[in-house]
Design an enzyme around this catalytic site. Sequence first.
Site: not given
Length: 292
Positions: A58-60
């Site tokens: 997943s994205n930061s």
Amino acid sequence: HATEGPGGGVIQGSASEAVLVAVLAAREQAVVKYRELHPELSESEIRGKLIAYSSDQSNSCIEKAGVIAAMPIKLLPAGEDLILRGEALKKAIEEDVQEGRIPVICIATLGTTGTCAYDDIESLATVCEDHNVWLHVDAAYAGGAFALDECADLRRGIDRVDSLNFNLHKFMLVNFDCSAMWLKDANKVVDSFNVDRIYLKHKYEGQSQIPDFRHWQIPLGRRFRALKVWITFRTLGAEGLRAHVRKHISLAEQFEKLVKDDKRFELVAPRALGLVCFRPKGDNEITAQLLQ
């Protein structure tokens, strides 16, 4: 907002804001529910037990949301195909419940940053429904493809999620910043964020068809983002926007073919929408040189 149901949509600035709003709302809803079930516990004791979940792909911004919300987000290992499925979430939730933690929210991704992989929303939704866990979908990039019938598979399970975001400033040609967010029950966000003062009173309060968006977001004030959405949609039309997305996908298909036909390179993940992940064969140093 003109229907009888409690759902609704709002334009946030970015996917980061939308994810944070979902995480904060889910957290507050969990605290309220758990205090009703366990009045013997203090609020601080409950907050210390909360936990959230997402994929290690997943994205930061999802990890960042956990930091801001003071709630640990456990990054679960995706499969070899880089997809997060319900089995991994179920195992993690059962382990955490056994250890006395309180599962709050799972943030799934449709179109991961690294490879544009799509998490299995249907199996994740089943687990979240069984354990009363909020399910949010971050479709920041890939969500624009919901508009294409040939990408209908992307929509599977979307009717079962609690909230969803995608960025119109990506595929949809709207200038940054503009992230659309939908909520199955907007009251859960409003109840979590509502702080009323006398100077915020107005005559339209309580009218369901006129949402008070200051309760749906982090800041009090709002920019007029809807104007640039309207102008873009009026200028290009629905078919114009679909043609734009299809063009990106077509260009990626052409590039993928060039990579496959060149013996110096190899694909490292299946092409997804407009993203082709490739590398030169050999040591990573060669990849780094190409990147430079």
